[in-house]
Write a protein that holds these residues in place. Structure first.
Motif, PDB file in Angstrom:
ATOM      1  N   GLN A   1       0.758  21.036   1.749  1.00 22.42           N
ATOM      2  CA  GLN A   1       1.465  20.086   0.124  1.00 22.42           C
ATOM      3  C   GLN A   1      -0.425  19.188   0.226  1.00 22.42           C
ATOM      4  O   GLN A   1      -0.676  19.690  -1.055  1.00 22.42           O
TER       5      GLN A   1
ATOM      6  N   TRP B   1      -3.405   9.524   2.396  1.00 23.11           N
ATOM      7  CA  TRP B   1      -3.810   8.135   1.719  1.00 23.11           C
ATOM      8  C   TRP B   1      -4.697   7.282   2.103  1.00 23.11           C
ATOM      9  O   TRP B   1      -5.916   7.172   1.548  1.00 23.11           O
ATOM     10  N   LEU B   2      -3.889   6.864   3.003  1.00 24.76           N
ATOM     11  CA  LEU B   2      -4.838   5.735   3.823  1.00 24.76           C
ATOM     12  C   LEU B   2      -6.190   5.927   4.414  1.00 24.76           C
ATOM     13  O   LEU B   2      -7.061   5.011   4.288  1.00 24.76           O
TER      14      LEU B   2
ATOM     15  N   ARG C   1      -8.467   7.249   0.947  1.00 22.95           N
ATOM     16  CA  ARG C   1      -9.742   6.124   0.750  1.00 22.95           C
ATOM     17  C   ARG C   1     -10.003   5.418   1.637  1.00 22.95           C
ATOM     18  O   ARG C   1     -11.455   4.482   1.407  1.00 22.95           O
TER      19      ARG C   1
ATOM     20  N   LYS D   1      -0.971  12.959  -8.539  1.00 22.50           N
ATOM     21  CA  LYS D   1      -1.366  13.647  -7.202  1.00 22.50           C
ATOM     22  C   LYS D   1      -0.985  15.229  -7.197  1.00 22.50           C
ATOM     23  O   LYS D   1      -1.194  16.567  -7.021  1.00 22.50           O
ATOM     24  N   GLY D   2       0.723  15.236  -7.817  1.00 27.46           N
ATOM     25  CA  GLY D   2       1.360  16.937  -7.348  1.00 27.46           C
ATOM     26  C   GLY D   2       2.303  16.822  -5.957  1.00 27.46           C
ATOM     27  O   GLY D   2       2.278  17.660  -5.642  1.00 27.46           O
ATOM     28  N   LEU D   3       2.643  15.867  -5.438  1.00 23.85           N
ATOM     29  CA  LEU D   3       2.921  15.540  -4.012  1.00 23.85           C
ATOM     30  C   LEU D   3       4.487  15.564  -4.699  1.00 23.85           C
ATOM     31  O   LEU D   3       4.774  14.800  -5.464  1.00 23.85           O
TER      32      LEU D   3
ATOM     33  N   LEU E   1       1.207   9.179   3.411  1.00 24.49           N
ATOM     34  CA  LEU E   1       0.679   7.903   3.401  1.00 24.49           C
ATOM     35  C   LEU E   1      -0.193   7.912   4.002  1.00 24.49           C
ATOM     36  O   LEU E   1      -1.440   6.678   3.962  1.00 24.49           O
TER      37      LEU E   1
ATOM     38  N   ILE F   1      -3.807  19.540  -2.306  1.00 25.07           N
ATOM     39  CA  ILE F   1      -4.017  18.458  -3.203  1.00 25.07           C
ATOM     40  C   ILE F   1      -5.586  17.543  -2.663  1.00 25.07           C
ATOM     41  O   ILE F   1      -7.016  17.771  -3.392  1.00 25.07           O
TER      42      ILE F   1
ATOM     43  N   ASP G   1       0.384   7.256  -6.492  1.00 26.39           N
ATOM     44  CA  ASP G   1      -0.385   7.610  -6.345  1.00 26.39           C
ATOM     45  C   ASP G   1      -0.136   9.728  -6.119  1.00 26.39           C
ATOM     46  O   ASP G   1      -1.076  10.327  -6.390  1.00 26.39           O
ATOM     47  N   LEU G   2       0.065   8.960  -4.541  1.00 32.58           N
ATOM     48  CA  LEU G   2       0.196  10.983  -4.750  1.00 32.58           C
ATOM     49  C   LEU G   2       1.340  11.673  -5.801  1.00 32.58           C
ATOM     50  O   LEU G   2       1.236  13.236  -5.742  1.00 32.58           O
TER      51      LEU G   2
ATOM     52  N   GLU H   1       0.775  -1.194  -0.246  1.00 30.28           N
ATOM     53  CA  GLU H   1      -0.325  -0.135  -0.359  1.00 30.28           C
ATOM     54  C   GLU H   1       1.141   0.638   0.309  1.00 30.28           C
ATOM     55  O   GLU H   1       0.275   2.073  -0.496  1.00 30.28           O
ATOM     56  N   ILE H   2       1.926   1.122   1.006  1.00 32.01           N
ATOM     57  CA  ILE H   2       2.925   2.305   0.579  1.00 32.01           C
ATOM     58  C   ILE H   2       3.381   2.954  -0.650  1.00 32.01           C
ATOM     59  O   ILE H   2       3.609   3.760  -0.850  1.00 32.01           O
TER      60      ILE H   2
ATOM     61  N   GLU I   1       2.136   1.965  -3.614  1.00 30.89           N
ATOM     62  CA  GLU I   1       0.362   2.097  -3.653  1.00 30.89           C
ATOM     63  C   GLU I   1       0.442   3.458  -3.481  1.00 30.89           C
ATOM     64  O   GLU I   1      -0.107   4.722  -5.197  1.00 30.89           O
ATOM     65  N   ALA I   2       0.673   4.136  -2.747  1.00 21.91           N
ATOM     66  CA  ALA I   2       0.105   5.193  -2.447  1.00 21.91           C
ATOM     67  C   ALA I   2       1.373   6.362  -2.910  1.00 21.91           C
ATOM     68  O   ALA I   2       1.064   7.555  -3.274  1.00 21.91           O
ATOM     69  N   ARG I   3       3.066   5.938  -2.669  1.00 22.26           N
ATOM     70  CA  ARG I   3       3.236   6.932  -3.281  1.00 22.26           C
ATOM     71  C   ARG I   3       3.407   7.298  -4.777  1.00 22.26           C
ATOM     72  O   ARG I   3       3.066   8.414  -5.068  1.00 22.26           O
TER      73      ARG I   3
END
Lengths: 93, 243
Positions: free
Chosen positions: B60, B28-29, B32, A88-90, B25, B64, A84-85, A77-78, A80-82
């Motif tokens: 940031q 994000w979790l 979701r 999104k522009g992070l 992180l 978002i 996706d973020l 998940e980490i 995937e999160a990285r």
């Protein structure tokens, strides 16, 4: 009543009863055999409690769930999160 | 009295200190988890002047996800956890508050379970437990497990708290209940978490439990030293003698 007071009360009652029976402070005619039993009862209870405690803690440590799957899932998940973020522009410098 | 899904809002309080890497992180979790469950939410980030730039990352994230979802309530320096909760709650618009760690040891996927549990019997508090059911830990060696179970056994014997995991900090509270509890608690650190549950029982609040998995990724940095043991013992004796 606080837990401390509850314990003091409980222990006080038990030891008080024990003392009365063992030192003949009350007119309860206990046979010598029973006196023997009552005399060692507190120590016996303490030892039993200690054994029970050790066994319980040992059992709980042995059956403490190890969450391998949770750790693996988190890793995925980490990642995937990285991704996706970042989309999104992070910006992480 | 079951709450209507439409009118409940969940405010997640995230006190942070040097969580620059983990904050995006965990957010994000959380996003979701809530999007999947459909519950209304907001995430309140209370940063205590982290020198590693956590606040900048939080800003940031605010851009978002939107200012209504990511609420920043920073403070100038590292102050206590209790005051962080008070500070965060002042601007919380939810009727429920979720407290958790921001270092990814607590997983947001359990939040919908907390919510269902709460609705089961309109619990005032729902506590995540590592010690029951499918609850557990990743990353602890035998020594750590032994200390954990031993300490927990001691608290159960002495305090009979009605909850299996007293030092855990992954919980859901009704907002009014959390406000009342924080103002009645005086301890610090994880003894504070213990005191919250003990006081909750004292005040007659109902407590539900949900098994959770705790993924410890910082254990290598030795979080459990002699000082922690001593302060735990002191805290336990304090609660034993006063509650």
């Amino acid at each position: 009543m606080t837990k401390l007071l509850q314990w003091l009360l409980g222990v006080g009652l038990l030891l008080g009863t024990w003392a009365c029976l063992v030192w003949d402070l009350v007119p309860a005619q206990l046979s010598p055999q029973w006196k023997e039993v009552v005399w060692v009862a507190p120590m016996y209870l303490l030892m039993s409690f200690a054994c029970y405690s050790l066994a319980t803690i040992g059992y709980r440590v042995a059956t403490f769930n190890d969450c391998e799957d949770a750790a693996k899932e988190l890793q995925q998940e980490i990642e995937e999160a990285r991704r996706d973020l970042a989309k999104k522009g992070l910006k992480l410098s | 009295m079951a709450s209507k899904k439409g009118s409940d809002k969940y405010s997640v309080l995230l006190p942070t200190y040097n969580e620059r890497d983990n904050l995006p992180l965990i957010v994000w979790l959380l996003v979701r988890a809530f999007q999947q469950s459909g519950h209304d939410f907001e995430i309140i980030v209370i940063d205590d002047g982290s020198p590693d730039g956590t606040l900048e990352v939080a800003q940031q994230l605010e851009n978002i996800y939107g200012k209504d979802k990511i609420v920043l309530r920073p403070r100038a320096k590292k102050l206590g956890l209790g005051t962080a909760y008070i500070h965060g709650m002042k601007h919380a618009t939810g009727n429920f508050v979720i407290i958790m760690d921001a270092d990814l040891s607590h997983h947001p996927k359990f939040i919908p379970e907390f919510i269902s549990k709460q609705q089961e019997r309109d619990y005032d508090v729902v506590s995540g437990t590592r010690y029951r059911g499918s609850g557990g830990v990743y990353g602890w060696d035998l020594k750590r497990k032994l200390i954990s179970r031993g300490a927990n056994y001691l608290t159960q014997i002495l305090l009979r708290p009605g909850a299996s995991d007293l030092t855990g900090s992954f919980r859901l509270y009704k907002k009014a209940v959390l406000e009342k509890l924080v103002e009645s608690c005086v301890s610090k650190g994880y003894v504070f978490q213990m005191e919250m549950i003990v006081r909750a029982r004292q005040l007659g609040f109902t407590i539900g439990e949900v098994p959770i998995t705790f993924v410890d990724r910082v254990y290598g940095e030795s979080k459990l030293g002699g000082n922690e043991v001593i302060s735990f013992a002191k805290g336990l004796l304090y609660l034993f003698a006063t509650t």
